[in-house]
Each structure stands twice: as structure tokens, then as C-alpha cells.
Enzyme design. Structure first.
Site, PDB file in Angstrom:
ATOM      1  N   ARG A 113       0.852  -1.189   0.000  1.00 47.04           N
ATOM      2  CA  ARG A 113       0.000   0.000   0.000  1.00 47.04           C
ATOM      3  C   ARG A 113       0.895   1.250   0.000  1.00 47.04           C
ATOM      4  O   ARG A 113       1.951   1.254   0.636  1.00 47.04           O
ATOM      5  CB  ARG A 113      -0.842  -0.040   1.262  1.00 47.04           C
ATOM      6  CG  ARG A 113      -1.826   1.104   1.437  1.00 47.04           C
ATOM      7  CD  ARG A 113      -2.952   1.025   0.491  1.00 47.04           C
ATOM      8  NE  ARG A 113      -4.092   1.848   0.921  1.00 47.04           N
ATOM      9  CZ  ARG A 113      -5.113   2.143   0.136  1.00 47.04           C
ATOM     10  NH1 ARG A 113      -5.145   1.706  -1.111  1.00 47.04           N
ATOM     11  NH2 ARG A 113      -6.112   2.858   0.586  1.00 47.04           N
ATOM     12  N   THR A 389     -10.208   0.007  -9.805  1.00 49.01           N
ATOM     13  CA  THR A 389      -9.141  -0.746  -9.168  1.00 49.01           C
ATOM     14  C   THR A 389      -9.108  -1.998 -10.014  1.00 49.01           C
ATOM     15  O   THR A 389      -9.951  -2.164 -10.882  1.00 49.01           O
ATOM     16  CB  THR A 389      -9.526  -1.025  -7.697  1.00 49.01           C
ATOM     17  OG1 THR A 389      -9.491   0.203  -6.984  1.00 49.01           O
ATOM     18  CG2 THR A 389      -8.633  -2.012  -7.000  1.00 49.01           C
ATOM     19  N   THR A 407      -4.195  -0.782  -7.149  1.00 48.51           N
ATOM     20  CA  THR A 407      -4.990   0.367  -7.598  1.00 48.51           C
ATOM     21  C   THR A 407      -4.172   1.634  -7.678  1.00 48.51           C
ATOM     22  O   THR A 407      -3.098   1.746  -7.079  1.00 48.51           O
ATOM     23  CB  THR A 407      -6.163   0.575  -6.611  1.00 48.51           C
ATOM     24  OG1 THR A 407      -7.090   1.512  -7.150  1.00 48.51           O
ATOM     25  CG2 THR A 407      -5.688   1.092  -5.271  1.00 48.51           C
ATOM     26  N   ASP A 431      -7.707   8.405   0.426  1.00 48.13           N
ATOM     27  CA  ASP A 431      -8.256   7.381   1.325  1.00 48.13           C
ATOM     28  C   ASP A 431      -7.968   7.691   2.799  1.00 48.13           C
ATOM     29  O   ASP A 431      -8.410   6.959   3.684  1.00 48.13           O
ATOM     30  CB  ASP A 431      -7.709   5.990   0.969  1.00 48.13           C
ATOM     31  CG  ASP A 431      -8.464   5.378  -0.214  1.00 48.13           C
ATOM     32  OD1 ASP A 431      -9.431   5.986  -0.699  1.00 48.13           O
ATOM     33  OD2 ASP A 431      -8.083   4.271  -0.649  1.00 48.13           O
ATOM     34  N   SER A 460      -7.661   0.993   3.438  1.00 40.50           N
ATOM     35  CA  SER A 460      -8.138   0.458   2.157  1.00 40.50           C
ATOM     36  C   SER A 460      -9.296  -0.508   2.374  1.00 40.50           C
ATOM     37  O   SER A 460      -9.486  -1.033   3.476  1.00 40.50           O
ATOM     38  CB  SER A 460      -6.983  -0.290   1.476  1.00 40.50           C
ATOM     39  OG  SER A 460      -7.436  -0.917   0.298  1.00 40.50           O
ATOM     40  N   SER A 461     -10.044  -0.734   1.307  1.00 40.66           N
ATOM     41  CA  SER A 461     -11.077  -1.778   1.325  1.00 40.66           C
ATOM     42  C   SER A 461     -10.674  -2.986   0.483  1.00 40.66           C
ATOM     43  O   SER A 461     -11.434  -3.953   0.390  1.00 40.66           O
ATOM     44  CB  SER A 461     -12.391  -1.231   0.762  1.00 40.66           C
ATOM     45  OG  SER A 461     -12.855  -0.169   1.544  1.00 40.66           O
ATOM     46  N   GLY A 481     -13.838  -1.855  -6.634  1.00 39.93           N
ATOM     47  CA  GLY A 481     -15.144  -1.286  -6.302  1.00 39.93           C
ATOM     48  C   GLY A 481     -15.207  -0.459  -5.036  1.00 39.93           C
ATOM     49  O   GLY A 481     -16.282  -0.339  -4.443  1.00 39.93           O
ATOM     50  N   GLY A 482     -14.075   0.106  -4.593  1.00 38.15           N
ATOM     51  CA  GLY A 482     -14.115   0.924  -3.383  1.00 38.15           C
ATOM     52  C   GLY A 482     -14.679   0.099  -2.234  1.00 38.15           C
ATOM     53  O   GLY A 482     -14.349  -1.070  -2.056  1.00 38.15           O
TER      54      GLY A 482
HETATM   55  O1  DON Z   1      -7.960   1.110  -1.361  1.00 39.23           O
HETATM   56  C1  DON Z   1      -9.145   1.297  -1.538  1.00 39.23           C
HETATM   57  O2  DON Z   1     -10.012   0.769  -0.896  1.00 39.23           O
HETATM   58  C2  DON Z   1      -9.573   2.212  -2.656  1.00 39.23           C
HETATM   59  N1  DON Z   1      -8.545   3.162  -2.960  1.00 39.23           N
HETATM   60  C3  DON Z   1      -9.894   1.361  -3.809  1.00 39.23           C
HETATM   61  C4  DON Z   1     -10.496   2.164  -4.888  1.00 39.23           C
HETATM   62  C5  DON Z   1     -11.310   1.315  -5.739  1.00 39.23           C
HETATM   63  O3  DON Z   1     -11.521   0.147  -5.553  1.00 39.23           O
HETATM   64  C6  DON Z   1     -11.918   1.971  -6.836  1.00 39.23           C
HETATM   65  N2  DON Z   1     -12.515   0.931  -7.578  1.00 39.23           N
HETATM   66  N3  DON Z   1     -13.018   0.244  -8.150  1.00 39.23           N
END
Ligand code: DON
Length: 580
Positions: A113, A389, A407, A431, A460-461, A481-482
Site C-alpha cells: 500500500r 481498481t 490500484t 483514502d 483500504s477496502s 469497487g471501493g
Molecule cells: O484502497 C481502496 O479501498 C480504494 N482506494 C480502492 C479504490 C477502488 O476500488 C476503486 N474501484 N473500483
């Protein structure tokens, strides 16, 4: 039960996509032993398989497997290939996580990360008037975290790789130098990004992603000569080819030009870290996922523990009652995520309690089977969710499994390309929480653990995950997908472990999402029937339909034959699985 029977996105175009993928494979001299399928199809092979968001990258990994490289080697080759061919998220200027399970059942993870630069501080996203600025946090040179991908791949290679490092970087160099023929999806995505790059005045990005400002069309050749040279330095010098020397000089020069804060020292001291995974159990299965600074594994294990106490098959997959019970588990997990989760190098996280069966028992007892619970506004930060991502899965002939999600944060990250070095920088600093105690009507609040501090990793997720049972590998899963990542992986795992779905159904079944605040369930359109939505409303839920949730390129093992079933998520036209 399937919400997305083959195909999901463009029924008319999918057969064409398969043909194009196969033609491209032949044109690129794909070794004849390799089999290839596009999104909406399943790959069934006996030895090694890769599932990722495009053909170039899956093939780069599968060729490494075919030559005797292991799954970690292949994952590194895929990651570098995606950095060239999937600019929304593939990267060397971003970061992510790798979860590994060896053939004898050992597990580990690699945390690469991004980190906050040394000059970071909790109030760094305020403008000159002392007001929090979303643009500074998410759309500026300040939004760039110290990249981790190259260090992470090198660490994973040193620990577990067996192929020659240069061999793993080489395919990406060819893709950048010789170019790739753009698919319609990729050409469209790049054309949109070029518009944003022009608006923001990022000239090096406009040059890298267009022909002097004119977007490339589908079928055109897209070459990235500067990126090829950067990758050559990484091939020859490993991490030093990125964190030192010419690449580092170019990156720092762009920071100085654009008002960023990453210095040579930040690059020098960046370290990827090998960490123990988060492990849980569910009805006899083992769940191996990513711990902090990801919130994913912790939340997934917490939700599985809650849901293990319900008879889910009796409730009925994706019935209103099912969505209700699972959404209530999501509500608890996302509340605890907001309250506790952050980089454990900087904050205490009560991991043991959050992932314990006893705590899950307490939470389960609070779920009313007929009525929605409540999410009360407390310390939580509702950042904008971007949808870019990328996740990929690898299994080799020996059964080593690798699950990678990485990502740039938003699609194309900060949109800033390092001039002369040809790679995009992330905007992962977005984030971190907004600032200490910041509260506004949109729910922005600055809880303490996830504030920006020098060298801290932002929460992060991302949830690359591996499932096993009785010592045998079951599946490699994950998604972009965040925050929806956590819930998509949860539902993939439940589809397999609670419902024993066949691989394609496991992937195509409709998905939904609740994240505590805002207090609502979003439901993929394909399953958002009037009956489902109105019954959930009767139970007190707010519901909203949404377009697709996730892009979960996965591999499932056939437990009888041992075959590897590669399944590019049917929601993604360019997704591809390759294996032998
Ligand atoms: O690390 C994370 O959780 C976010 N920066 C991820 C972003 C993300 O998955 C966007 N995506 N589809």
C-alpha cells in the site's frame, strides 16, 4: 438464481469479443498449449490459470506458468503487464495487496500500500483559508501517496518467486514499446481520461494517452515508449530502478513542478511489508484475506461469523430476507470499520475481538429478522467512491494460489503522468480522513486512526481473498469497487461456501451493498425487482438500484477433478482467463 447469465454487458458484442480475443492470441503467437476465454466464458484447465481484466495481462502470466514459473512469478508478470494495458488501475505508480497460499497450505500476504510522504500531517488537505478541500485531497499533486507496487513485487519475488526477475518484467516492456491494439472499451476509457487530463492541464498525460490531444480509436496501436524505458530500468535494477536514479529524479521533478511533497527520501525509505493474513472459518471452510491497512479481511471475517449462525439456504439466496440479514451484518461491519480500522503500525486495532465468534454472537443477537436496524451518525468519513481498481487471480500447476488487488485509487489515479517516465501517479491520499474532527452535512468526519501522518498507510477496502477447505484450495477471489469490494467478496464467498454454487453462477449472481452510512442498500439492477425492493422497504430499508458491482476475476477449483476453473467476471467485456 443467476442474475447475469452469459453475457451481461453487451450481448451483441460478446461473441465478437471472444473471437477478437482468440484472434489476438493467435496473432501474438500464443503458445498453442494455452487456452483462452473472454468475459462470460469459463476456462477449465488442469495445470495453471490466470484470470484478469484483459488478454495481454492474463497471457503474460500464463506464459510464465507454462515455462515453470510459480503463481507468485506469474502474478508479478500480470501486475507489470496491467501497468501498461489497464491504465485505470494497473500500475507501478500505485499500490495494493497480494495474498498467497502455498501448495502445502502456508499463507502470507504482501502489503505494498502507498505511504504518506514525510511532510504529511492531518491538516494537509486544507486550503489557504483553512478549509478542507476535496480537490487537494483527491485531485492534486498532494493527493499522491508514495507508490508501493514495485517494492511489493520485488519483496514477493525475493520471498517466494523462482523465475528470473527480468523475465517477469519483460512482457510489459514489449507491450509498452511495441504497443497494443486498443479494444473498444479501452479506447473509450482512455478518450474520457484524456478529456480530464486536458482540463487539468496535465500535458505529459495528454501526450502519453493521445496522439497530440486527439484520442486514439479502437483498433489503433497505442505505444508508451517512456513507460517502456522505466520498465527497463525496473527490469535491470529491481526496486532501485524505480525508487532511485532516473525514475526517482523524474518523479521528484514532477512533484516540485506541480506542488507535490514526495521527496527522494520518501522514495528511498519506502518498504513493502510481509504480514500475516486475516484468517477466519465458515462452516468448515478457511477464509484467508488481507489485514490492515486493508479493512477488507477483518470486515469479511466479521460478517461471515455473524452469518454463520443463520440457515442461509433456508432463507433463500437473494430473497428479501436474505438481503436483509446480510445487509444487517454489513451495517455492523462497516460501523466497526469506521470506528477502528487503520494502519496498525500507527493505531491499535482490536482485531482479535472484531474477528471473534463471540463478538459475532453478540451482534447476531441484535438483528431483528423483520426490521432494518439503525445507523446513527457517529465518527465516519464518507469519501467519494471511485470505481477503478483491478483484481486478478492466479493458480499454478502445484496449487500455489495468489490473489492480488491493486490500484491507483480513482480511475487513472491523479491523472498525473511523470514526464519522461510515462507512468501514472495514484491519488491514494484521498483514502485518508479529511482532517481532525471535520464534520459536515455529507458525513465527513475526521476520526483519529486514519488521519494522514508521515509514513502511515491510508485505510483500504481491497480484499484479495483465498478460500480453502480440509487443506485443499477452493477458490481465489477479489474485486475492485471501493467499499463495495468488501461486500462483493463476502457474497462471492457465501455463494460458494453457503450455497455451493457452480463457478459461473457464483460470479454471475446479483450483488448488493450496504456500508452503514449512508443507510441504504444498493442492489444490482439485474436483481432489483419491484418485489425485492418493496419488501425491503417494508422492512424499513432505503433501497436503490445500481449498475454493476465489481469485476471479480476469479479462479475456482473443481474439488473432484482438481481442475482450475478461470472465470473472468461476466460483467466485464475485456476480462480474460488464460491457462493450460
Ligand atoms: O484502497 C481502496 O479501498 C480504494 N482506494 C480502492 C479504490 C477502488 O476500488 C476503486 N474501484 N473500483
Amino acid at each position: 438464481m443467476s442474475a447475469f447469465p452469459t453475457p451481461y454487458v453487451s450481448p451483441m458484442l460478446r461473441p465478437l469479443a471472444v473471437v477478437l480475443a482468440l484472434l489476438a492470441a493467435v496473432a501474438c503467437g500464443e503458445p498453442s498449449q494455452l487456452q483462452t476465454v473472454a468475459g462470460g466464458e469459463m476456462l477449465t484447465v488442469e495445470n495453471g490459470a490466470v484470470a484478469s481484466t484483459n488478454l495481454w495481462s492474463s497471457r503474460a502470466g500464463a506464459e510464465v506458468l507454462l515455462e515453470g514459473g510459480n503463481a507468485v512469478d506469474a502474478a508479478i508478470a500480470v501486475g507489470f503487464a496491467l501497468a501498461v494495458t489497464n491504465p485505470t488501475a494497473g500500475n507501478i505508480g500505485g499500490g495494493g495487496f497480494m495474498v498467497v497460499r502455498t501448495p502445502d497450505g502456508e499463507t502470507t500476504t504482501f502489503d505494498f500500500r502507498e505511504k504518506a510522504p514525510l511532510a504529511s500531517h492531518p491538516e494537509m488537505f486544507y486550503d489557504e483559508d483553512g478549509e478542507f478541500s476535496r480537490d487537494i485531497r483527491h485531485r492534486s499533486h498532494i493527493s499522491v501517496g508514495v507508490p508501493g507496487t514495485v517494492a511489493g513485487f520485488e519483496l514477493a519475488h525475493q520471498r517466494l518467486g523462482q523465475a528470473d526477475w527480468a523475465r517477469l518484467v519483460e512482457p510489459s516492456i514489449g507491450l509498452a514499446r511495441d504497443g497494443i491494439e486498443l479494444t473498444p472499451d479501452l479506447a473509450g476509457s482512455i478518450a474520457n481520461a484524456v478529456g480530464r487530463m486536458q482540463e487539468r492541464g496535465y500535458e505529459a498525460s495528454v501526450q502519453a494517452f493521445s496522439r497530440d490531444g486527439v484520442p486514439y480509436e479502437a483498433g489503433e496501436l497505442w505505444q508508451q515508449p517512456d513507460l517502456a524505458m522505466t520498465l527497463e530500468r525496473i527490469r535491470d535494477e529491481g526496486r532501485d530502478g524505480f525508487y532511485r536514479g532516473e525514475t526517482a529524479d523524474l518523479l521528484v521533478a514532477e512533484m516540485e513542478r506541480g506542488g507535490g511533497i514526495i521527496t527522494h527520501e520518501d522514495l528511498e525509505i519506502y518498504e513493502a511489508v510481509e504480514r500475516a493474513p486475516i484468517e477466519g472459518t465458515f462452516l468448515g471452510y478457511d477464509v484467508i484475506s488481507m489485514g490492515p491497512p486493508s479493512s477488507g479481511g477483518t470486515a469479511i471475517v466479521q460478517m461471515l461469523n455473524i452469518l454463520e449462525g443463520f440457515d442461509l439456504p433456508a432463507i433463500g439466496h437473494n430473497s428479501p430476507e436474505y438481503v436483509h440479514h446480510v445487509a444487517e451484518a454489513m451495517r455492523f461491519a462497516f460501523r466497526d470499520r469506521a470506528a477502528h480500522l487503520a494502519d496498525m503500525d500507527f493505531s491499535d486495532v482490536p482485531l482479535e475481538r472484531l474477528t471473534s465468534k463471540e463478538y459475532a454472537d453478540e451482534l447476531r443477537a441484535q438483528i431483528d429478522p423483520d426490521m432494518a436496524g439503525e445507523s446513527s451518525v457517529a465518527d465516519v468519513e464518507l469519501a467519494m467512491e471511485s470505481a477503478e481498481t483491478t483484481h486478478y487471480s492466479v493458480v499454478d500447476a502445484d496449487g500455489m494460489a495468489v490473489s492480488v488487488t491493486y490500484t491507483l485509487e480513482g480511475g487513472y489515479g491523479s491523472h498525473i503522468t511523470v514526464p519522461g517516465a510515462g507512468f501514472l501517479l495514484n491519488n491514494e491520499m484521498g483514502d485518508f480522513n479529511a482532517g481532525p474532527g471535520i464534520t459536515d452535512e455529507t458525513g465527513l468526519i475526521g476520526t483519529e486512526p486514519n488521519l494522514a501522518r508521515p509514513e502511515q498507510r491510508m485505510l483500504s477496502s481491497m480484499s484479495p481473498t483465498i478460500l480453502a477447505r480440509d487443506g485443499e484450495l477452493v477458490a481465489v477471489i477479489g474485486t475492485p469497487g471501493g467499499r463495495t469490494i468488501i461486500n462483493t467478496v463476502l457474497q462471492l464467498a457465501l455463494n460458494r461456501m453457503a450455497f455451493q454454487m457452480e463457478p459461473m453462477e457464483m460470479l454471475s449472481a446479483g450483488r448488493f451493498h450496504h456500508q452503514w452510512l449512508p443507510d441504504r442498500i444498493t442492489v444490482e439492477e439485474a436483481i432489483a425487482t419491484p418485489e425485492l425492493m418493496s419488501r425491503l422497504e417494508e422492512m424499513g430499508h432505503t433501497v436503490e438500484p445500481r449498475t454493476r458491482q465489481g469485476a471479480a476475476h476469479s479462479i475456482v477449483i473443481d474439488m473432484e477433478t482438481g481442475e482450475r476453473i478461470g472465470i473472468p467476471d461476466p460483467r466485464i467485456t475485456d476480462g480474460t482467463a488464460v491457462g493450460y
